[in-house]
Design a protein around this motif. Structure first.
Motif, PDB file in Angstrom:
ATOM      1  N   GLN A  40       0.841  -1.204   0.000  1.00 21.20           N
ATOM      2  CA  GLN A  40       0.000   0.000   0.000  1.00 21.20           C
ATOM      3  C   GLN A  40       0.872   1.247   0.000  1.00 21.20           C
ATOM      4  OE1 GLN A  40      -3.033   0.354   3.078  1.00 21.20           O
ATOM      5  NE2 GLN A  40      -3.267  -1.875   3.115  1.00 21.20           N
ATOM      6  N   THR A  41       1.868   1.251   0.873  1.00 19.72           N
ATOM      7  CA  THR A  41       2.743   2.418   1.014  1.00 19.72           C
ATOM      8  C   THR A  41       3.521   2.684  -0.267  1.00 19.72           C
ATOM      9  OG1 THR A  41       2.909   2.033   3.387  1.00 19.72           O
ATOM     10  CG2 THR A  41       4.618   3.418   2.391  1.00 19.72           C
ATOM     11  N   LYS A  42       4.017   1.632  -0.897  1.00 14.41           N
ATOM     12  CA  LYS A  42       4.745   1.806  -2.163  1.00 14.41           C
ATOM     13  C   LYS A  42       3.834   2.383  -3.239  1.00 14.41           C
ATOM     14  CE  LYS A  42       7.571  -1.772  -3.150  1.00 14.41           C
ATOM     15  NZ  LYS A  42       8.013  -3.193  -3.199  1.00 14.41           N
ATOM     16  N   LEU A  43       2.614   1.865  -3.332  1.00 13.13           N
ATOM     17  CA  LEU A  43       1.691   2.343  -4.351  1.00 13.13           C
ATOM     18  C   LEU A  43       1.253   3.784  -4.073  1.00 13.13           C
ATOM     19  CD1 LEU A  43       0.141   1.832  -6.934  1.00 13.13           C
ATOM     20  CD2 LEU A  43      -1.668   0.756  -5.558  1.00 13.13           C
ATOM     21  N   VAL A  44       0.963   4.105  -2.837  1.00 17.01           N
ATOM     22  CA  VAL A  44       0.563   5.473  -2.481  1.00 17.01           C
ATOM     23  C   VAL A  44       1.710   6.444  -2.767  1.00 17.01           C
ATOM     24  CG1 VAL A  44      -0.055   7.015  -0.567  1.00 17.01           C
ATOM     25  CG2 VAL A  44      -1.210   4.810  -0.812  1.00 17.01           C
ATOM     26  N   THR A  45       2.939   6.036  -2.472  1.00 17.39           N
ATOM     27  CA  THR A  45       4.096   6.889  -2.736  1.00 17.39           C
ATOM     28  C   THR A  45       4.247   7.135  -4.232  1.00 17.39           C
ATOM     29  OG1 THR A  45       5.196   6.060  -0.751  1.00 17.39           O
ATOM     30  CG2 THR A  45       6.598   7.125  -2.411  1.00 17.39           C
ATOM     31  N   ALA A  46       4.142   6.092  -5.040  1.00 17.55           N
ATOM     32  CA  ALA A  46       4.227   6.254  -6.495  1.00 17.55           C
ATOM     33  C   ALA A  46       3.092   7.140  -6.999  1.00 17.55           C
ATOM     34  CB  ALA A  46       4.188   4.888  -7.184  1.00 17.55           C
ATOM     35  N   ALA A  47       1.875   6.900  -6.510  1.00 14.89           N
ATOM     36  CA  ALA A  47       0.721   7.692  -6.940  1.00 14.89           C
ATOM     37  C   ALA A  47       0.891   9.158  -6.567  1.00 14.89           C
ATOM     38  CB  ALA A  47      -0.564   7.130  -6.322  1.00 14.89           C
ATOM     39  N   SER A  48       1.432   9.420  -5.394  1.00 19.88           N
ATOM     40  CA  SER A  48       1.653  10.793  -4.956  1.00 19.88           C
ATOM     41  C   SER A  48       2.627  11.501  -5.886  1.00 19.88           C
ATOM     42  CB  SER A  48       2.185  10.787  -3.517  1.00 19.88           C
ATOM     43  OG  SER A  48       2.369  12.105  -3.057  1.00 19.88           O
ATOM     44  N   GLU A  49       3.709  10.831  -6.244  1.00 18.21           N
ATOM     45  CA  GLU A  49       4.691  11.409  -7.160  1.00 18.21           C
ATOM     46  C   GLU A  49       4.082  11.661  -8.540  1.00 18.21           C
ATOM     47  OE1 GLU A  49       8.422  12.779  -8.603  1.00 18.21           O
ATOM     48  OE2 GLU A  49       7.703  12.491  -6.562  1.00 18.21           O
ATOM     49  N   LEU A  50       3.342  10.691  -9.043  1.00 14.26           N
ATOM     50  CA  LEU A  50       2.752  10.826 -10.378  1.00 14.26           C
ATOM     51  C   LEU A  50       1.660  11.893 -10.405  1.00 14.26           C
ATOM     52  CD1 LEU A  50       2.704   7.050 -11.321  1.00 14.26           C
ATOM     53  CD2 LEU A  50       4.304   8.816 -12.140  1.00 14.26           C
ATOM     54  N   ALA A  51       0.876  11.982  -9.343  1.00 12.75           N
ATOM     55  CA  ALA A  51      -0.159  13.024  -9.266  1.00 12.75           C
ATOM     56  C   ALA A  51       0.488  14.404  -9.199  1.00 12.75           C
ATOM     57  CB  ALA A  51      -1.057  12.790  -8.057  1.00 12.75           C
ATOM     58  N   ARG A  52       1.554  14.531  -8.425  1.00 17.85           N
ATOM     59  CA  ARG A  52       2.248  15.825  -8.335  1.00 17.85           C
ATOM     60  C   ARG A  52       2.829  16.208  -9.691  1.00 17.85           C
ATOM     61  NH1 ARG A  52       3.124  19.499  -5.165  1.00 17.85           N
ATOM     62  NH2 ARG A  52       2.450  18.442  -3.293  1.00 17.85           N
ATOM     63  N   ASN A  53       3.409  15.234 -10.405  1.00 18.10           N
ATOM     64  CA  ASN A  53       3.926  15.519 -11.747  1.00 18.10           C
ATOM     65  C   ASN A  53       2.807  15.987 -12.677  1.00 18.10           C
ATOM     66  OD1 ASN A  53       6.504  14.797 -11.006  1.00 18.10           O
ATOM     67  ND2 ASN A  53       6.510  12.861 -12.111  1.00 18.10           N
ATOM     68  N   THR A  54       1.651  15.335 -12.565  1.00 24.96           N
ATOM     69  CA  THR A  54       0.499  15.717 -13.389  1.00 24.96           C
ATOM     70  C   THR A  54       0.106  17.166 -13.122  1.00 24.96           C
ATOM     71  OG1 THR A  54      -0.301  13.436 -13.418  1.00 24.96           O
ATOM     72  CG2 THR A  54      -1.919  15.148 -13.906  1.00 24.96           C
ATOM     73  N   LEU A  55       0.129  17.561 -11.862  1.00 28.30           N
ATOM     74  CA  LEU A  55      -0.238  18.925 -11.473  1.00 28.30           C
ATOM     75  C   LEU A  55       0.837  19.930 -11.877  1.00 28.30           C
ATOM     76  CD1 LEU A  55      -2.153  20.867  -9.975  1.00 28.30           C
ATOM     77  CD2 LEU A  55      -0.936  20.261  -7.863  1.00 28.30           C
ATOM     78  N   VAL A  56       2.071  19.667 -11.476  1.00 29.30           N
ATOM     79  CA  VAL A  56       3.152  20.644 -11.649  1.00 29.30           C
ATOM     80  C   VAL A  56       3.615  20.750 -13.097  1.00 29.30           C
ATOM     81  CG1 VAL A  56       5.552  21.160 -11.014  1.00 29.30           C
ATOM     82  CG2 VAL A  56       3.921  20.425  -9.265  1.00 29.30           C
ATOM     83  N   HIS A  57       3.871  19.605 -13.726  1.00 25.95           N
ATOM     84  CA  HIS A  57       4.450  19.616 -15.072  1.00 25.95           C
ATOM     85  C   HIS A  57       3.390  19.561 -16.174  1.00 25.95           C
ATOM     86  CE1 HIS A  57       8.316  19.285 -13.219  1.00 25.95           C
ATOM     87  NE2 HIS A  57       7.955  18.184 -12.600  1.00 25.95           N
ATOM     88  N   GLY A  58       2.240  18.972 -15.873  1.00 24.01           N
ATOM     89  CA  GLY A  58       1.188  18.852 -16.881  1.00 24.01           C
ATOM     90  C   GLY A  58       0.117  19.901 -16.774  1.00 24.01           C
ATOM     91  N   GLY A  59       0.183  20.731 -15.724  1.00 28.00           N
ATOM     92  CA  GLY A  59      -0.818  21.771 -15.550  1.00 28.00           C
ATOM     93  C   GLY A  59      -2.141  21.264 -15.015  1.00 28.00           C
ATOM     94  N   GLY A  60      -2.143  20.036 -14.502  1.00 30.71           N
ATOM     95  CA  GLY A  60      -3.366  19.423 -13.985  1.00 30.71           C
ATOM     96  C   GLY A  60      -3.865  18.361 -14.938  1.00 30.71           C
ATOM     97  N   GLY A  61      -4.754  17.543 -14.451  1.00 31.58           N
ATOM     98  CA  GLY A  61      -5.290  16.459 -15.261  1.00 31.58           C
ATOM     99  C   GLY A  61      -6.206  15.596 -14.428  1.00 31.58           C
ATOM    100  N   ARG A  62      -5.991  14.275 -14.515  1.00 26.84           N
ATOM    101  CA  ARG A  62      -6.862  13.375 -13.756  1.00 26.84           C
ATOM    102  C   ARG A  62      -6.154  12.055 -13.500  1.00 26.84           C
ATOM    103  NH1 ARG A  62      -9.424  12.048 -19.084  1.00 26.84           N
ATOM    104  NH2 ARG A  62      -9.336   9.787 -19.206  1.00 26.84           N
TER     105      ARG A  62
END
Length: 146
Positions: A40-62
């Motif tokens: 769970q922790t590994k997946l949440v950590t990966a998801a957190s990084e990918l979501a932040r990338n989506t927000l910061v570098h992609g300007g938002g998304g889903r």
């Protein structure tokens, strides 16, 4: 290839608060599917990084999430999509230690190591989709035919 029962949830990623919702959703979904605490922790950590990338570098998304199966194995597929600038050099973006934002995030390479399956599709000027799959228990290996 894992099979899916369809999209379970579609969460917007447009603010820091949305990152909290993404992490909470992933933790709850993984727990419900029988993931152990470490997975769970590994997946949440990966998801957190990918979501932040989506927000910061992609300007938002889903983020779309879905339960997947392969044989008796049960997993969770997460797809992070944006309509941002895209990634010009995928190989460089996946390199350990690379950051385009000046941050200390683990980057795409770190997120890739935390999940069982990882795919990255990006087109400059169109956007990026990163899809990951993690399994509650290791999926069975595909049967070899003789």
């Amino acid at each position: 290839m894992p099979t899916s029962a369809g999209v379970e949830a579609c969460l917007p990623i447009g603010s820091d608060m949305d990152l909290v919702w993404v992490r909470q959703h992933v933790r709850q979904a993984a727990s419900r599917l029988g993931f152990g605490l470490v997975e769970q922790t590994k997946l949440v950590t990966a998801a957190s990084e990918l979501a932040r990338n989506t927000l910061v570098h992609g300007g938002g998304g889903r983020m779309d999430s879905a339960q997947v199966t392969r044989g008796r194995a049960v997993g969770l597929r997460l797809a992070f999509s944006d309509d941002g600038p895209g990634i010009a050099d995928l190989e460089l973006a996946l390199k350990d230690g690379y950051t385009s934002g000046g941050g200390l995030g683990m980057g795409l390479g770190g997120a890739r190591r935390l999940v069982h399956e990882f795919s990255l599709e990006s087109t400059v000027g169109v956007g990026t989709t990163v899809t990951v799959v993690s399994w509650a228990s290791a999926p069975p290996r595909p049967r070899e035919e003789f």
